[in-house]
Design a protein around this motif. Structure first.
Motif, PDB file in Angstrom:
ATOM      1  N   LEU A  20      -2.522  13.905   2.693  1.00 11.95           N
ATOM      2  CA  LEU A  20      -3.446  14.214   3.792  1.00 11.95           C
ATOM      3  C   LEU A  20      -2.902  15.330   4.691  1.00 11.95           C
ATOM      4  O   LEU A  20      -3.630  15.915   5.467  1.00 11.95           O
ATOM      5  CB  LEU A  20      -3.692  12.938   4.616  1.00 11.95           C
ATOM      6  CG  LEU A  20      -4.802  12.980   5.667  1.00 11.95           C
ATOM      7  CD1 LEU A  20      -6.161  13.179   5.022  1.00 11.95           C
ATOM      8  CD2 LEU A  20      -4.804  11.683   6.499  1.00 11.95           C
ATOM      9  N   GLY A  21      -1.590  15.585   4.590  1.00 14.84           N
ATOM     10  CA  GLY A  21      -1.050  16.691   5.377  1.00 14.84           C
ATOM     11  C   GLY A  21       0.317  16.422   5.993  1.00 14.84           C
ATOM     12  O   GLY A  21       1.103  17.328   6.198  1.00 14.84           O
ATOM     13  N   HIS A  22       0.628  15.173   6.312  1.00 13.60           N
ATOM     14  CA  HIS A  22       1.928  14.871   6.915  1.00 13.60           C
ATOM     15  C   HIS A  22       2.230  13.374   6.802  1.00 13.60           C
ATOM     16  O   HIS A  22       1.335  12.550   6.994  1.00 13.60           O
ATOM     17  CB  HIS A  22       1.944  15.289   8.385  1.00 13.60           C
ATOM     18  CG  HIS A  22       3.336  15.509   8.904  1.00 13.60           C
ATOM     19  ND1 HIS A  22       4.215  14.485   9.110  1.00 13.60           N
ATOM     20  CD2 HIS A  22       4.009  16.646   9.223  1.00 13.60           C
ATOM     21  CE1 HIS A  22       5.367  14.978   9.555  1.00 13.60           C
ATOM     22  NE2 HIS A  22       5.266  16.291   9.626  1.00 13.60           N
ATOM     23  N   ALA A  23       3.524  13.076   6.538  1.00 16.37           N
ATOM     24  CA  ALA A  23       3.958  11.684   6.398  1.00 16.37           C
ATOM     25  C   ALA A  23       3.654  10.857   7.648  1.00 16.37           C
ATOM     26  O   ALA A  23       3.523   9.637   7.585  1.00 16.37           O
ATOM     27  CB  ALA A  23       5.448  11.636   6.090  1.00 16.37           C
TER      28      ALA A  23
ATOM     29  N   ALA B 150      -7.320   8.826   8.324  1.00 18.50           N
ATOM     30  CA  ALA B 150      -6.131   8.110   7.837  1.00 18.50           C
ATOM     31  C   ALA B 150      -6.328   6.600   7.978  1.00 18.50           C
ATOM     32  O   ALA B 150      -5.979   5.828   7.076  1.00 18.50           O
ATOM     33  CB  ALA B 150      -4.900   8.562   8.608  1.00 18.50           C
ATOM     34  N   PHE B 151      -6.901   6.204   9.109  1.00 20.19           N
ATOM     35  CA  PHE B 151      -7.181   4.786   9.382  1.00 20.19           C
ATOM     36  C   PHE B 151      -8.066   4.217   8.252  1.00 20.19           C
ATOM     37  O   PHE B 151      -7.782   3.160   7.681  1.00 20.19           O
ATOM     38  CB  PHE B 151      -7.878   4.682  10.740  1.00 20.19           C
ATOM     39  CG  PHE B 151      -8.184   3.283  11.205  1.00 20.19           C
ATOM     40  CD1 PHE B 151      -7.318   2.608  12.052  1.00 20.19           C
ATOM     41  CD2 PHE B 151      -9.369   2.649  10.828  1.00 20.19           C
ATOM     42  CE1 PHE B 151      -7.612   1.333  12.513  1.00 20.19           C
ATOM     43  CE2 PHE B 151      -9.663   1.370  11.274  1.00 20.19           C
ATOM     44  CZ  PHE B 151      -8.795   0.712  12.122  1.00 20.19           C
ATOM     45  N   ASP B 152      -9.125   4.954   7.925  1.00 18.91           N
ATOM     46  CA  ASP B 152     -10.057   4.497   6.887  1.00 18.91           C
ATOM     47  C   ASP B 152      -9.390   4.438   5.508  1.00 18.91           C
ATOM     48  O   ASP B 152      -9.643   3.525   4.724  1.00 18.91           O
ATOM     49  CB  ASP B 152     -11.276   5.426   6.825  1.00 18.91           C
ATOM     50  CG  ASP B 152     -12.151   5.290   8.060  1.00 18.91           C
ATOM     51  OD1 ASP B 152     -12.048   4.241   8.740  1.00 18.91           O
ATOM     52  OD2 ASP B 152     -12.923   6.222   8.361  1.00 18.91           O
ATOM     53  N   MET B 153      -8.538   5.430   5.227  1.00 24.35           N
ATOM     54  CA  MET B 153      -7.832   5.433   3.944  1.00 24.35           C
ATOM     55  C   MET B 153      -6.942   4.194   3.817  1.00 24.35           C
ATOM     56  O   MET B 153      -6.875   3.571   2.763  1.00 24.35           O
ATOM     57  CB  MET B 153      -6.986   6.705   3.805  1.00 24.35           C
ATOM     58  CG  MET B 153      -7.815   7.947   3.504  1.00 24.35           C
ATOM     59  SD  MET B 153      -6.851   9.487   3.697  1.00 24.35           S
ATOM     60  CE  MET B 153      -5.779   9.407   2.260  1.00 24.35           C
TER      61      MET B 153
ATOM     62  N   VAL C 102       0.844  -1.198   0.000  1.00 23.22           N
ATOM     63  CA  VAL C 102       0.000   0.000   0.000  1.00 23.22           C
ATOM     64  C   VAL C 102       0.880   1.250   0.000  1.00 23.22           C
ATOM     65  O   VAL C 102       1.956   1.268   0.598  1.00 23.22           O
ATOM     66  CB  VAL C 102      -0.954   0.025   1.228  1.00 23.22           C
ATOM     67  CG1 VAL C 102      -1.918  -1.138   1.174  1.00 23.22           C
ATOM     68  CG2 VAL C 102      -0.176   0.015   2.535  1.00 23.22           C
ATOM     69  N   ASP C 103       0.420   2.268  -0.692  1.00 25.37           N
ATOM     70  CA  ASP C 103       1.208   3.492  -0.835  1.00 25.37           C
ATOM     71  C   ASP C 103       0.847   4.470   0.286  1.00 25.37           C
ATOM     72  O   ASP C 103       0.343   5.568   0.043  1.00 25.37           O
ATOM     73  CB  ASP C 103       0.938   4.106  -2.216  1.00 25.37           C
ATOM     74  CG  ASP C 103       1.977   5.149  -2.577  1.00 25.37           C
ATOM     75  OD1 ASP C 103       2.943   5.302  -1.795  1.00 25.37           O
ATOM     76  OD2 ASP C 103       1.815   5.810  -3.615  1.00 25.37           O
ATOM     77  N   ALA C 104       1.139   4.077   1.519  1.00 24.65           N
ATOM     78  CA  ALA C 104       0.651   4.837   2.673  1.00 24.65           C
ATOM     79  C   ALA C 104       1.325   6.199   2.816  1.00 24.65           C
ATOM     80  O   ALA C 104       0.657   7.200   3.051  1.00 24.65           O
ATOM     81  CB  ALA C 104       0.826   4.015   3.942  1.00 24.65           C
ATOM     82  N   THR C 105       2.662   6.248   2.685  1.00 27.56           N
ATOM     83  CA  THR C 105       3.362   7.515   2.932  1.00 27.56           C
ATOM     84  C   THR C 105       2.904   8.596   1.967  1.00 27.56           C
ATOM     85  O   THR C 105       2.626   9.727   2.370  1.00 27.56           O
ATOM     86  CB  THR C 105       4.888   7.329   2.826  1.00 27.56           C
ATOM     87  OG1 THR C 105       5.274   6.320   3.757  1.00 27.56           O
ATOM     88  CG2 THR C 105       5.631   8.613   3.141  1.00 27.56           C
ATOM     89  N   ASN C 106       2.822   8.250   0.686  1.00 25.80           N
ATOM     90  CA  ASN C 106       2.434   9.262  -0.287  1.00 25.80           C
ATOM     91  C   ASN C 106       1.005   9.746  -0.055  1.00 25.80           C
ATOM     92  O   ASN C 106       0.718  10.934  -0.177  1.00 25.80           O
ATOM     93  CB  ASN C 106       2.626   8.737  -1.712  1.00 25.80           C
ATOM     94  CG  ASN C 106       4.113   8.654  -2.065  1.00 25.80           C
ATOM     95  OD1 ASN C 106       4.935   9.373  -1.483  1.00 25.80           O
ATOM     96  ND2 ASN C 106       4.462   7.767  -2.977  1.00 25.80           N
ATOM     97  N   ALA C 107       0.129   8.820   0.316  1.00 22.84           N
ATOM     98  CA  ALA C 107      -1.245   9.221   0.646  1.00 22.84           C
ATOM     99  C   ALA C 107      -1.248  10.110   1.894  1.00 22.84           C
ATOM    100  O   ALA C 107      -2.013  11.068   1.976  1.00 22.84           O
ATOM    101  CB  ALA C 107      -2.108   7.984   0.868  1.00 22.84           C
ATOM    102  N   ALA C 108      -0.362   9.787   2.837  1.00 24.60           N
ATOM    103  CA  ALA C 108      -0.282  10.563   4.075  1.00 24.60           C
ATOM    104  C   ALA C 108       0.208  11.983   3.809  1.00 24.60           C
ATOM    105  O   ALA C 108      -0.286  12.937   4.403  1.00 24.60           O
ATOM    106  CB  ALA C 108       0.635   9.859   5.074  1.00 24.60           C
ATOM    107  N   VAL C 109       1.177  12.109   2.905  1.00 25.27           N
ATOM    108  CA  VAL C 109       1.692  13.443   2.554  1.00 25.27           C
ATOM    109  C   VAL C 109       0.556  14.279   1.977  1.00 25.27           C
ATOM    110  O   VAL C 109       0.399  15.455   2.301  1.00 25.27           O
ATOM    111  CB  VAL C 109       2.866  13.328   1.560  1.00 25.27           C
ATOM    112  CG1 VAL C 109       3.236  14.705   1.006  1.00 25.27           C
ATOM    113  CG2 VAL C 109       4.081  12.706   2.264  1.00 25.27           C
TER     114      VAL C 109
END
Lengths: 206, 647
Positions: free
Chosen positions: A148-151, A194-197, A139-146
């Motif tokens: 969303l606002g922060h890694a 973030a959890f849901d994403m 899963v591409d979590a870090t890029n999605a997190a960036v």
């Protein structure tokens, strides 16, 4: 009580020093402990983590504490916050029945930055992990997190993703309550997002 | 959630160090002191956070010896006190420790050293438990999380019953592991501090506190140890599980208890092996151990690093051999268990399998071979490195380049802190000696006196701001007094960075959050008579110019304070000073005469090499925005844009 597939059920959370490995393992450990399960977490921190490979070992049991080190070849699940760390852990703790959840964002070791070694192509990593495990999710979590606002949200996404694998009894509501208790309703809302994403990413990856 | 929350019967998931802190609170501890060091730091940290609410006093002392003295004073005044440090900290405290064992204590007093077998976060595998035998104080070793809390609590009672300091030893795999425990209640603080000193000179409770007359007091201490052994005979912290007459008696303690249990489970040899877990490892409960020796055919001792319990049990086995006959021993002396590195369930399982003549294969060899192959080619090593934005990378970049330009084969003597990593390529291999806290400056002080023997290399030392107060200060005094020619760089990052920003005498806030006088490092060095300069290591040009001047023109002791806050500090964390970008048109990539200085040499995790486009590129997620790399690019391709001022 929701079940665990095996007793003890052995989880390794791995990543690179500075990624929040320790916090992630604590977050997960508390969620499981709150359900009455016995959780033992083994980890190393201090100077040993500066830019190095780090691992947290979680043992989940209905009956007792276990060794804070999982025996070689005995992990049931690997949550890898960085791709090559999954491969490294599988060589020590893997077995044909293991399941692997990977954050596909790479962090270059200094040896790769300096040119002494090379970071392998992502396709190769996916192939190796698939071959060494019973099931795997990238899963591409870090890029999605960036986005969303922060890694930093990347690790929460990984916990959300983990819940969607149904390998461990992690409930969305319990996560929300824990976040709210720790950081108040405002931040909890964002973390729940973030959890849901993360959970949605596993559904897509499967 | 505070460590004070929760009542008897509540269940918690606690780190081993939190279990120890909670145990101390449940015992009614009033004073706790220590010096930070992995894996011990969270004990004092946890107590410090709760201190005001609990009505206790907690401090990070200047070093371990002072912390033991501070805690001892509370005991002399009738309070319960605790002192906490990592393994080699006990070496620092050992002079006072020896005298404290001789003088005895009053209020319950517990020394908690946390050892680091395998040196997971240390540059030594020192062991504190030998000090317990050396200075003759009782030694307790918890074997799981619940015991970590309960034995801590009991250690205070034992100390008060015997009037001696008690050592409770933990290890990394207990201190930094977490497990579920059941809480007890925390009593209110009721004791009043009063130092009674007017009594008869030999009165342990009302006379002066000292280790003289020595042989008399020493004899008293040995009486206390004999009483401790008697108490240990019936301690619930010594447990046995297994058959009545086992083929093999496995004797263990501490985290090795958990490894041994797991190994017996892995090999499924519960009916052949008896597990004697000792919580009270010195003095040995001899009658208890003798009974188990008599019932078993052979013995395996499982412990980490040196054969401490193995030797103690062997002495006992020899003494009772008239009744029991010969017992075969397996352990470190015969190589069954390694004497270096930490143990694991697998190492214990391997040893057990060998002794019992069974086979144990952890993983299918085909799977293992394939996984090893992929990891060998596909998981390049991660060398340790300074964090992105770390002031130490900039400091060592400056020092390394100035020494190289100086051309006289100058070198740097180092000590303990994150900056120890400057022995590695990530710190440009700048450190050439690395030993104990403060030793860089002590060793440099010696090197600086070797000119009459022909030595003409510039001599430098480095130490951190916390280390300066801990042990570098006497070394600096020595260097000034003896006119040693050295340049000491003090890497002042405003906190005890490696262990998590604990307070130290140079800061204006103490462990409990109180405002306190901060001691000015520059002022101290000046008062001692050193030539003092201050620079910001992120200002590459200025720092290098100052260092050049100090090395070239000044004799005697020169101090360069390199001041820049740690990138991980709570003040700075997550806040970038600059937005960084590599101008792909200006970066000449591999054609540049710099030979990839930025990535091949500078090696910051936030500045990576894009192999496809053959250009340097900023990794936005990793980069801390310190701006230093902009100063090193000869083509001016690395651009910085100011975004926020960090105080």
């Amino acid at each position: 009580m929701t079940g665990i597939a095996k007793d003890p059920y052995n989880v390794i959370i791995t990543g690179v020093g500075g990624q929040g490995n320790v916090l992630a393992s604590r977050m997960l450990g508390n969620l499981l402990s709150d359900q009455g399960l016995f959780v033992t977490i083994g980890e190393t921190f201090g100077a040993s983590q500066r830019g190095g490979s780090v691992m947290s070992h979680l043992r989940v049991s209905r009956t007792s504490a276990w060794s804070p080190q999982i025996p070689l070849g005995q992990a049931d699940l690997v949550v890898s916050l960085e791709p090559i760390e999954a491969v490294r852990v599988l060589a020590q703790y893997g077995n044909p029945g293991i399941k692997v959840l990977v954050n596909s964002r790479s962090i270059q070791p200094v040896g790769c930055i300096s040119g002494e070694t090379a970071y392998p192509p992502m396709d190769d990593i996916r192939k190796w992990v698939a071959e060494l495990s019973a099931q795997s999710w990238f899963v591409d979590a870090t890029n999605a997190a960036v986005k969303l606002g922060h890694a930093i949200f990347g690790n929460v996404m990984m916990v959300g993703a983990l819940s969607a694998t149904h390998e461990l009894p992690i409930e969305r509501e319990a996560f929300g309550r824990a976040m709210e208790a720790a950081m108040g309703p405002e931040k909890a809302k964002k973390n729940l997002q973030a959890f849901d994403m993360g959970a949605a990413m596993v559904a897509e990856a499967a | 959630m505070s460590i004070l929350d929760g009542k008897a019967g509540d269940r918690r998931l606690y780190m081993g160090n939190e279990c120890i802190a909670r145990g101390a609170l449940e015992a009614g501890v009033s004073v706790a002191a220590g010096y930070p060091g992995t894996p011990s730091s969270e004990i004092i940290e946890t107590l410090a956070k709760a201190a005001k609410q609990a009505g206790i006093y907690v401090e990070w002392s200047a070093n371990e010896k002072v912390s033991l003295e501070v805690a001892a004073a509370a005991s002399f005044a009738g309070l319960r006190s605790m002192c906490v440090m990592k393994q080699n900290g006990v070496n620092v405290a050992s002079d006072f420790l020896l005298h404290l064992a001789g003088s005895g204590t009053r209020g319950g007093m517990v020394l908690v050293p946390c050892d680091d077998p395998g040196a997971l976060s240390s540059v030594n595998e020192g062991e504190a438990r030998h000090f317990a035998r050396l200075v003759e104080i009782p030694l307790l070793e918890p074997g799981d999380f619940q015991e970590a809390k309960e034995m801590t609590q009991w250690a205070f009672e034992l100390s008060e019953e015997l009037r001696t300091l008690v050592m409770l030893r933990s290890v990394t795999r207990l201190s930094h592991a977490s497990g579920n425990i059941t809480l007890g209640d925390i009593p209110p603080q009721t004791r009043q501090a009063r130092f009674v000193h007017g009594g008869f000179i030999l009165d342990p409770m009302e006379g002066p506190v000292m280790s003289a007359p020595v042989t008399y007091k020493h004899g008293q201490q040995q009486d206390r140890i004999r009483r401790a052994a008697e108490i240990f005979e019936t301690s619930p912290f010594n447990t046995y599980t297994g058959p009545e007459s086992p083929e093999l008696l496995l004797i263990t303690s501490s985290a090795c208890n958990l490894y041994s249990k797991e190994a017996i489970h892995l090999l499924n040899v519960q009916d052949r092996v008896g597990l004697l877990k000792l919580g009270t490892t010195w003095p040995l409960p001899e009658k208890l151990v003798a009974r188990h020796l008599a019932a078993a055919k052979a013995v395996l001792v499982v412990e980490e690093i040196l054969p401490f319990t193995e030797e103690n049990v062997k002495v006992l086995a020899q003494e009772i051999s008239g009744e029991t006959g010969y017992r075969k021993f397996y352990g470190k002396r015969d190589g069954t268990i390694p004497s270096t590195g930490e143990l694991s369930p697998d190492i214990v399982a391997g040893a057990l399998a060998k002794v019992l003549g069974v086979t144990y294969e952890a993983v299918d060899p085909n799977y293992k071979a394939k996984a090893n192959q992929y990891a060998f080619f596909g998981a390049p090593n991660r060398d340790l490195t300074f964090c992105p934005g770390c002031p130490h990378r900039a400091s060592f970049w400056n020092i390394h380049n100035v020494l190289a330009a100086d051309g006289r084969e100058g070198f740097v003597c180092g000590d303990i802190g994150c900056y120890s990593m400057a022995v590695l390529p990530s710190g440009f291999s700048t450190l050439k000696t690395l030993h104990a806290m403060g030793s860089g400056t002590g060793v440099a002080s010696g090197f600086g006196k070797l000119a009459p023997f022909g030595m003409d290399q510039p001599v430098m030392s480095v130490c951190g701001d916390s280390t300066f107060f801990h042990a570098a200060l006497p070394a600096l005094v020595n260097a000034v007094h003896h006119k040693s020619d050295i340049t000491m760089a003090i890497l002042d990052n405003s906190g005890t960075g490696m262990t998590g920003f604990q307070s130290h005498p140079g800061l204006a806030t103490d462990a409990m959050g109180n405002e306190v006088p901060s001691i000015d490092i520059a002022g101290v060095c000046q008062a001692l008579g050193a030539e003092v300069r201050i620079a910001d290591p992120f200002d590459i040009q200025d720092t290098q110019a100052v260092l050049h001047e100090l090395l070239e023109t000044k004799k005697g002791v020169k101090v360069l304070i390199l001041r820049q806050i740690c990138a991980l500090s709570p003040q700075k964390k997550g806040k970038k000073s600059f937005d960084m970008e590599v101008d792909a048109d200006l970066c000449r990539g591999e054609d540049c005469g710099c030979n990839r200085l930025c990535t091949r040499i500078f090696r910051c995790p936030g500045l990576v090499w894009d192999a496809e486009n053959k250009r340097s590129v900023i990794d936005e997620v990793i980069c801390a925005g310190c701006g230093v790399c902009a100063s090193i690019c000869p083509a001016g391709a690395i651009k910085k844009k100011e975004i926020a001022k960090v105080a």
